[in-house]
Design a protein around this motif. Structure first.
Motif, mmCIF file in Angstrom:
data_model
loop_
_atom_site.group_PDB
_atom_site.id
_atom_site.type_symbol
_atom_site.label_atom_id
_atom_site.label_comp_id
_atom_site.label_asym_id
_atom_site.label_seq_id
_atom_site.Cartn_x
_atom_site.Cartn_y
_atom_site.Cartn_z
ATOM 1 N N ARG A 1 7.257 7.502 -11.053
ATOM 2 C CA ARG A 1 5.997 7.868 -11.693
ATOM 3 C C ARG A 1 5.882 7.284 -13.083
ATOM 4 N NH1 ARG A 1 5.070 14.160 -11.160
ATOM 5 N NH2 ARG A 1 7.248 13.964 -11.568
ATOM 6 N N SER A 2 6.952 7.281 -13.850
ATOM 7 C CA SER A 2 6.879 6.822 -15.228
ATOM 8 C C SER A 2 7.106 5.326 -15.377
ATOM 9 C CB SER A 2 7.877 7.583 -16.102
ATOM 10 O OG SER A 2 9.195 7.303 -15.696
ATOM 11 N N SER A 3 7.760 4.715 -14.439
ATOM 12 C CA SER A 3 8.096 3.306 -14.548
ATOM 13 C C SER A 3 6.876 2.413 -14.773
ATOM 14 C CB SER A 3 8.871 2.861 -13.310
ATOM 15 O OG SER A 3 9.253 1.527 -13.428
ATOM 16 N N PRO A 4 5.777 2.558 -14.025
ATOM 17 C CA PRO A 4 4.614 1.694 -14.277
ATOM 18 C C PRO A 4 4.013 1.894 -15.669
ATOM 19 C CG PRO A 4 4.426 2.727 -12.120
ATOM 20 C CD PRO A 4 5.595 3.357 -12.819
ATOM 21 N N VAL A 5 4.048 3.090 -16.179
ATOM 22 C CA VAL A 5 3.509 3.365 -17.510
ATOM 23 C C VAL A 5 4.365 2.680 -18.568
ATOM 24 C CG1 VAL A 5 3.018 5.165 -19.209
ATOM 25 C CG2 VAL A 5 2.517 5.565 -16.801
ATOM 26 N N ILE A 6 5.667 2.807 -18.453
ATOM 27 C CA ILE A 6 6.575 2.194 -19.420
ATOM 28 C C ILE A 6 6.496 0.670 -19.323
ATOM 29 C CG2 ILE A 6 9.006 1.925 -20.068
ATOM 30 C CD1 ILE A 6 9.268 4.926 -19.148
ATOM 31 N N GLU A 7 6.442 0.146 -18.105
ATOM 32 C CA GLU A 7 6.308 -1.299 -17.939
ATOM 33 C C GLU A 7 5.007 -1.815 -18.555
ATOM 34 O OE1 GLU A 7 6.712 -1.794 -13.743
ATOM 35 O OE2 GLU A 7 8.912 -1.801 -13.847
ATOM 36 N N HIS A 8 3.926 -1.094 -18.377
ATOM 37 C CA HIS A 8 2.636 -1.468 -18.968
ATOM 38 C C HIS A 8 2.731 -1.485 -20.495
ATOM 39 C CE1 HIS A 8 -1.712 -1.632 -19.571
ATOM 40 N NE2 HIS A 8 -1.555 -0.648 -20.432
ATOM 41 N N CYS A 9 3.318 -0.466 -21.063
ATOM 42 C CA CYS A 9 3.448 -0.390 -22.520
ATOM 43 C C CYS A 9 4.408 -1.448 -23.063
ATOM 44 C CB CYS A 9 3.875 1.004 -22.944
ATOM 45 S SG CYS A 9 2.557 2.208 -22.705
ATOM 46 N N TYR A 10 5.477 -1.719 -22.331
ATOM 47 C CA TYR A 10 6.413 -2.755 -22.772
ATOM 48 C C TYR A 10 5.750 -4.129 -22.714
ATOM 49 C CZ TYR A 10 10.598 -5.595 -23.272
ATOM 50 O OH TYR A 10 11.518 -6.511 -23.707
ATOM 51 N N ARG A 11 4.975 -4.367 -21.681
ATOM 52 C CA ARG A 11 4.223 -5.624 -21.575
ATOM 53 C C ARG A 11 3.306 -5.766 -22.790
ATOM 54 N NH1 ARG A 11 -0.745 -7.372 -20.098
ATOM 55 N NH2 ARG A 11 -0.889 -9.307 -18.894
ATOM 56 N N ASP A 12 2.584 -4.704 -23.122
ATOM 57 C CA ASP A 12 1.712 -4.736 -24.304
ATOM 58 C C ASP A 12 2.512 -4.989 -25.580
ATOM 59 O OD1 ASP A 12 -0.492 -4.306 -22.726
ATOM 60 O OD2 ASP A 12 -0.778 -2.214 -23.341
ATOM 61 N N PHE A 13 3.673 -4.343 -25.694
ATOM 62 C CA PHE A 13 4.532 -4.553 -26.857
ATOM 63 C C PHE A 13 4.910 -6.026 -26.981
ATOM 64 C CE2 PHE A 13 8.835 -5.172 -28.480
ATOM 65 C CZ PHE A 13 8.707 -4.669 -29.769
ATOM 66 N N LEU A 14 5.337 -6.629 -25.885
ATOM 67 C CA LEU A 14 5.734 -8.039 -25.919
ATOM 68 C C LEU A 14 4.570 -8.943 -26.318
ATOM 69 C CD1 LEU A 14 7.921 -8.241 -22.680
ATOM 70 C CD2 LEU A 14 8.731 -8.309 -25.051
ATOM 71 N N LEU A 15 3.402 -8.675 -25.758
ATOM 72 C CA LEU A 15 2.231 -9.511 -26.041
ATOM 73 C C LEU A 15 1.717 -9.343 -27.470
ATOM 74 C CD1 LEU A 15 0.298 -9.112 -22.676
ATOM 75 C CD2 LEU A 15 1.545 -11.136 -23.494
ATOM 76 N N GLN A 16 1.958 -8.184 -28.067
ATOM 77 C CA GLN A 16 1.439 -7.900 -29.398
ATOM 78 C C GLN A 16 2.454 -8.128 -30.515
ATOM 79 O OE1 GLN A 16 0.004 -3.884 -29.248
ATOM 80 N NE2 GLN A 16 -1.437 -4.336 -27.605
ATOM 81 N N ASN A 17 3.724 -8.301 -30.168
ATOM 82 C CA ASN A 17 4.772 -8.340 -31.194
ATOM 83 C C ASN A 17 5.675 -9.558 -31.132
ATOM 84 O OD1 ASN A 17 4.690 -5.526 -32.631
ATOM 85 N ND2 ASN A 17 4.318 -5.150 -30.451
ATOM 86 N N TYR A 18 5.293 -10.583 -30.435
ATOM 87 C CA TYR A 18 6.140 -11.761 -30.276
ATOM 88 C C TYR A 18 6.228 -12.608 -31.546
ATOM 89 C CZ TYR A 18 1.819 -14.370 -29.902
ATOM 90 O OH TYR A 18 0.591 -14.911 -30.174
#
Length: 117
Positions: free
Chosen positions: A31-48
């Motif tokens: 249940r939580s994995s897709p939410v964390i993956e979505h947020c981590y993806r956003d983190f990578l795209l916004q903080n590279y």
């Protein structure tokens, strides 16, 4: 630039990431994995970009913005460690994103002495 994706609704005890909500106690990884993956993806795209983020050092950015800023547990970090970059490989900044992800792996991944890479 900080990710700022997770927001805590302290009255309800829920964590909010964009349009997703997951209960504070996240016993079910599926249940939580897709939410964390979505947020981590956003983190990578916004903080590279070290020139645009809050902390120029990648390890500092990961520790302060991703992990401390989002109250990530080790299980949450493990989900981030397993994130597949193939879904964002077409991004022009993929080399910098890959570097940020590699820093997460080197800082928070399994230790060699435990039989992992």
């Amino acid at each position: 630039m900080s990710s700022g994706n997770w927001r805590r609704n302290s009255a309800a005890g829920d964590w909010h990431c964009g349009r997703f909500t997951t209960p504070r106690a996240r016993p079910n990884k599926t249940r939580s994995s897709p939410v964390i993956e979505h947020c981590y993806r956003d983190f990578l795209l916004q903080n590279y970009d070290p020139d645009e983020r809050e902390y120029p050092d990648a390890a500092d950015q990961i520790r302060e913005v991703l992990i401390h800023g989002n109250y990530l547990s080790q299980k949450d970090i493990d989900i981030c460690l397993g994130f597949d970059l193939a879904g964002i490989a077409d991004q022009p900044e993929i080399d910098s994103i890959r570097t940020l992800h590699e820093v997460l792996k080197s800082e928070y991944g399994p230790d060699d002495e435990h039989g992992a890479s």
